[in-house]
Design an enzyme around this catalytic site. Structure first.
Site, PDB file in Angstrom:
ATOM      1  N   GLU A 269       0.858  -1.192   0.000  1.00 23.55           N
ATOM      2  CA  GLU A 269       0.000   0.000   0.000  1.00 23.55           C
ATOM      3  C   GLU A 269       0.883   1.227   0.000  1.00 23.55           C
ATOM      4  OE1 GLU A 269      -2.660   0.540   3.383  1.00 23.55           O
ATOM      5  OE2 GLU A 269      -3.725   2.107   2.268  1.00 23.55           O
ATOM      6  N   CYS A 470      -6.516   1.143   2.773  1.00 24.11           N
ATOM      7  CA  CYS A 470      -7.449   2.273   2.693  1.00 24.11           C
ATOM      8  C   CYS A 470      -7.221   3.120   1.446  1.00 24.11           C
ATOM      9  CB  CYS A 470      -7.336   3.120   3.944  1.00 24.11           C
ATOM     10  SG  CYS A 470      -8.039   2.271   5.366  1.00 24.11           S
ATOM     11  N   ASN A 600     -12.373  -3.159   0.787  1.00 25.16           N
ATOM     12  CA  ASN A 600     -11.284  -3.236   1.757  1.00 25.16           C
ATOM     13  C   ASN A 600     -11.839  -3.006   3.149  1.00 25.16           C
ATOM     14  OD1 ASN A 600      -8.427  -3.076   2.718  1.00 25.16           O
ATOM     15  ND2 ASN A 600      -9.063  -0.997   3.226  1.00 25.16           N
ATOM     16  N   GLU A 601     -11.950  -4.051   3.916  1.00 24.88           N
ATOM     17  CA  GLU A 601     -12.406  -4.008   5.312  1.00 24.88           C
ATOM     18  C   GLU A 601     -13.537  -2.998   5.508  1.00 24.88           C
ATOM     19  OE1 GLU A 601      -8.702  -3.059   7.568  1.00 24.88           O
ATOM     20  OE2 GLU A 601      -9.473  -1.026   7.702  1.00 24.88           O
TER      21      GLU A 601
HETATM   22  O1  AHR Z   1      -2.276  -1.490   6.811  1.00 21.02           O
HETATM   23  C1  AHR Z   1      -2.624  -0.175   7.143  1.00 21.02           C
HETATM   24  C2  AHR Z   1      -4.120   0.046   7.097  1.00 21.02           C
HETATM   25  O2  AHR Z   1      -4.749  -0.797   7.993  1.00 21.02           O
HETATM   26  C3  AHR Z   1      -4.775  -0.269   5.794  1.00 21.02           C
HETATM   27  O3  AHR Z   1      -4.732   0.771   4.916  1.00 21.02           O
HETATM   28  C4  AHR Z   1      -6.180  -0.552   6.178  1.00 21.02           C
HETATM   29  O4  AHR Z   1      -6.790  -1.440   5.293  1.00 21.02           O
HETATM   30  C5  AHR Z   1      -6.060  -1.065   7.581  1.00 21.02           C
HETATM   31  O5  AHR Z   1      -6.922  -0.433   8.431  1.00 21.02           O
END
Ligand code: AHR
Length: 871
Positions: A269, A470, A600-601
């Site tokens: 990321e 995120c 994503n979550e």
């Molecule tokens: O890994 C860091 C963050 O943790 C990521 O962006 C998110 O998906 C999670 O909350």
């Protein structure tokens, strides 16, 4: 002292467990059939709490440590508040809770529960666009056969307003509730006041069967018990574990089972400057002059189009947008030169690191509208003006033109800056000033920093997930990561704010991600938003924050098409619309995409479910060969986890992405987490996890807990298909999240202890798992959970890997029985990581170990050992 702590903890655990067992198994005969429960919220907006009473006079709080329900609306810090919660029980027995979010938004929050303990994911209906909704309440309108939502508003008009809903999904437009007069002053409605622990609390009163109250009390006790387990640390009380421990282990080859050969991957990321200033090898910062105050939401006034740039030998430079190279890249620099020598200077990302004798590709766009036009001198200089290399580029044209050259560095330094010195007077416009080392990973143009990329490749990851996290779903709808903006010529890519508080140039975009995956032999796993931004988004101009209502339905077709286009871009024929773009970028062959993450979550709200389902169905219909990965929230339990899994099961999703960051105690006490999974449901992609300790650093304790977890995952490698530690990369001094797997600066790569655990699993994985019988000299639970092992065969190389984790402060003597297994070479490879739990510098040490059908091996205290045997 530690011993006393431990004893008092043990005593507490004993009492908690006894209370739990006692209350659930032996209901007391003299308890009432029913009693009163009072639901209220604290002034700080912390959440929903309960108290109970038999006579409505004496009230008892039901634990006030953990709210039963917390608001998940909007941003951490400034939002996530629950004001004036109102609880209502519908005739079907379901409990509805509604609350005010803040003083500004015209939305309320709603959640539903059948037992007051488990609450389904929340929704945030907008009831009063451009108004606010205070003190909301629910009642039932018998005539309309609908629920009436009532609230006060003081913006823009004062009064009591209502809206009707039959299902808490669709709401009628707001109307003034005349029953309460235009001022709404008499609207006290359904709330009551009680005195609780000497304090007046406003809330709602309900008569419930006693087991409901008992359920609430027990859930608080369970919460306290679990917290105690989570607080367990591997180093606690060494005195407690002083006796020698011996174990004998015998794996059974007849019981072997197939496990995933994709278990170890990486999660990439753009967080902590992982892309620009990190893995992306560009050395010029803000090369396109596109940094904006809004990247940092205005709090850093020095962060703008000029960041990292300055002028020497002249006054200043201007930023213009009148006629850019490309509309996606509006800003460019304008130099007004009165005397030759004026230089536009870029400081890089806190300095540019160069190596003597190495070549650097330089490029820039320039134009000069005047009659006098000259060449451009570009040089690398140190802070004291020393020149580290220079080159003269061609003469500038009247229109934008890309100029290219190569600079050879004459010195090794990490403090270089780049000076662009037009050899003319008059106006010169400059944009996309770029400097790349020629030595990128695999020598790719627009490539990746060789040392960092190598560190990733060295993990031997079977897949790579990108671009987040995120970052993938973005901070608000306008910030969603749109993959199309990240491909094509660099000057035409559309940069944007990075939600971690900086800028994404998208020089490292989808093409580069796919290319890198191919270069390191990892399956590409792109993650796209499920039509909603991050549930923690701010408003960014929308009526509400959080998921902001999702991508509007009328735009969903276009969004779904964009997801389908991504598959075509990766896999389509070079003659297809999107496949052609890939071919034009230099890759006519498909990238062979097999997986795509959707979401994503996310908060599994109705808004999410509707959009996820649309995208899922569309991808399945057009590309049935692609595995869509669903999502199950940010935690290892709770409503998003449960509903994410429910949705996956309902739709037949094949793979579900789970995320959790947990303390060592969680990993120690949840070793059967995946043993409990239903094998008939989707498989798991553990997309983000790490062991977190106070201070959030990575040390031997966290690394060993991760090894322990991976060993437990190998045993469950039939249901867990993939895992990736998160986050991966962090630039020193520019880090938003700790711990990370690899830290770096402009010249060094600094892998953590956890990195080596990942690497060892990446190098010593397999496709068959052998269950084993284990006998221990002491079968105490706390010893059992601290010594774990796995036996995995790699059928391709015909090798057996034994992994052993010892989290005890004493060595463990093991006797390993391999009589079931044919050993081809008695000299095995032994790799050991050991040290003290807080050690941050442990590295694997390799040696040889003589093995036989039956051999002994001593697991050092606090260690991870790997024995690799030729079969
Ligand atoms: O890994 C860091 C963050 O943790 C990521 O962006 C998110 O998906 C999670 O909350």
């Amino acid at each position: 002292m530690i011993l006393i702590d431990r004893i008092s903890k043990a005593v507490k655990i004993f009492f908690l467990l006894s209370a739990l067992i006692f209350t659930s198994l032996f209901l007391r005969a003299n308890e009432p059939d029913s009693a009163y429960v009072f639901a209220y919220g604290e002034e700080n907006g912390g959440g929903l709490y309960f108290a109970w009473s038999i006579d409505q006079k004496e009230w008892h709080t039901i634990g006030n440590r953990y709210p039963f329900l917390k608001s998940d609306y909007g941003r951490w810090g400034s939002q996530k508040r629950m004001y004036d919660p109102f609880l209502y029980q519908a005739s079907d027995g379901l409990w509805h809770c509604i609350w005010s979010l803040n003083n500004e938004d015209g939305a309320v929050a709603h959640a539903v529960s059948s037992d007051l303990v488990y609450w389904k994911p929340q929704s945030y209906p907008v009831l009063m666009p451009y108004g606010n909704c205070l003190k909301p309440e629910i009642s039932y309108d018998l005539q309309r056969k609908e629920y009436r939502i009532l609230w006060h508003s003081d913006k823009p008009d004062q009064g009591v307003f209502h809206s009707f809903t039959a299902d808490f999904r669709h709401y009628s437009p707001a109307g003034r509730d005349d029953r309460h007069g235009s001022e709404g002053k008499s609207a006290s409605m359904g709330r009551k006041d009680i005195s609780l622990a000497g304090k007046r609390q406003a809330g709602t009163l309900h008569c419930v069967a006693w087991p409901v109250i008992e359920g609430l009390i027990n859930s608080q006790r369970l919460g306290a018990y679990r917290q105690m387990l989570n607080e367990e640390r591997v180093w606690m009380d060494p005195a407690h574990f002083k006796d020698p421990v011996t174990i004998s282990i015998s794996p059974a080859i007849q019981k072997k089972k197939s496990i995933s050969d994709l278990l170890i991957g990486i999660f990439y990321e753009d967080i902590n400057y992982a892309a620009d200033g990190g893995l992306y090898a560009e050395l010029v910062q803000n090369r396109g002059f596109e940094y904006a105050l809004s990247d940092k939401e205005g709090w850093d006034k020095n962060w703008n189009n000029r960041t990292a740039w300055s002028v020497v030998n002249g006054e200043t430079f201007l930023i213009d947008t009148v006629s850019p190279i490309h509309p996606n890249n509006k800003h460019y620099a304008v130099l007004q030169i009165e005397k030759i020598g004026v230089a536009l200077v870029n400081e890089g990302f806190n300095g540019i690191a160069v190596k003597a004798g190495e070549k650097y590709d330089l490029s820039l766009f320039a134009r000069s509208p005047g009659k006098v036009r000259g060449k451009i001198l570009v040089r690398l200089t140190g802070k004291n003006g020393e020149v580290y290399g220079e080159v003269t580029m061609r003469t500038v044209s009247a229109e934008w033109k890309k100029l290219e050259a190569v600079i050879t560095a004459t010195k090794t330094a990490d403090d270089a800056r780049i000076e662009v010195v037009p050899q003319q007077t008059g106006r010169v416009d400059l944009d996309m000033v770029s400097l790349f080392p020629q030595k990128t990973f695999k020598g790719r143009r627009n490539g990746l920093r060789a040392d960092l990329a190598q560190a990733l490749s060295d993990l031997r990851p079977r897949f790579m997930r990108f671009p987040g996290g995120c970052v993938a779903h973005g901070d608000g709808i306008g910030n969603i990561y749109r993959w199309e903006n990240t491909i094509g010529p660099l000057e035409a890519r559309k940069p944007q704010r990075n939600l971690w508080g900086y800028h994404q140039s998208f020089g490292l975009g989808y093409f580069e991600y796919f290319q890198f995956c191919e270069d390191i032999g990892a399956e590409p796993v792109p993650v796209v938003t499920a039509g909603v931004p991050c549930q923690n988004s701010a408003h960014h101009g929308c009526l509400i924050g959080g998921q902001q209502g999702g991508i509007p339905m009328e735009e969903m077709d276009e969004y779904i098409q964009s997801v389908l286009n991504l598959v075509e871009y990766a896999n389509g024929d070079a003659k297809s619309d999107w496949g052609r773009k890939r071919a034009e970028a230099g890759h006519p062959e498909p990238f062979n995409l097999k997986y795509i993450g959707v979401g994503n979550e996310d908060l599994i709200s109705d808004v999410f479910v509707e959009r996820f389902t649309m995208i899922y169905n569309a991808v399945k219909a057009k590309y049935p060969e692609i595995t869509v990965i669903g999502t199950a929230g940010p935690f290892s339990e709770g409503s998003d986890y449960v509903e994410g899994w429910n949705l996956a099961t309902e739709l037949g999703v094949k793979l579900v992405d789970e995320h959790y960051y947990q303390p060592p105690g969680w990993y120690l006490n949840n070793q059967d987490y995946y043993d409990r999974y239903d094998r008939s449901k989707a498989k798991v992609y553990l997309g983000e996890y790490a062991a977190h300790v106070p201070g959030r650093h990575n040390n031997l304790e966290t690394a060993l807990c991760e090894a322990l977890h991976l060993i437990n995952i190998e045993r469950n490698g039939d249901i867990v298909a993939m895992t990736s530690y998160a986050p991966l990369l962090a630039k020193e001094g520019s880090t938003q999240w700790n711990p990370d797997l690899i830290y770096f600066n402009n010249t060094e790569v600094k892998p953590t202890v956890g990195y080596y655990v990942q690497k060892l699993f990446g190098h010593h994985s397999g496709n068959e798992y052998l269950p084993a019988n284990i006998n221990r000299s002491d079968n105490r639970e706390d010893i059992r959970k601290r010594v774990v092992s796995s036996f995995v065969i790699d059928a391709k190389t015909n090798e057996l890997t034994i992994k052993l984790v010892n989290l005890l402060p004493v060595p463990v003597s093991s006797s390993i029985d391999l009589s079931d297994i044919h050993i081809a070479n008695n000299q095995s490879d032994l790799i050991v990581m050991k040290g003290s739990p807080d050690d941050k510098t442990v590295r694997p040490k390799e040696s040889k170990l003589t093995v036989s059908e039956q051999f002994n091996y001593e697991l050092p205290a606090y260690s991870f050992s790997i024995i690799r045997i030729k079969m």
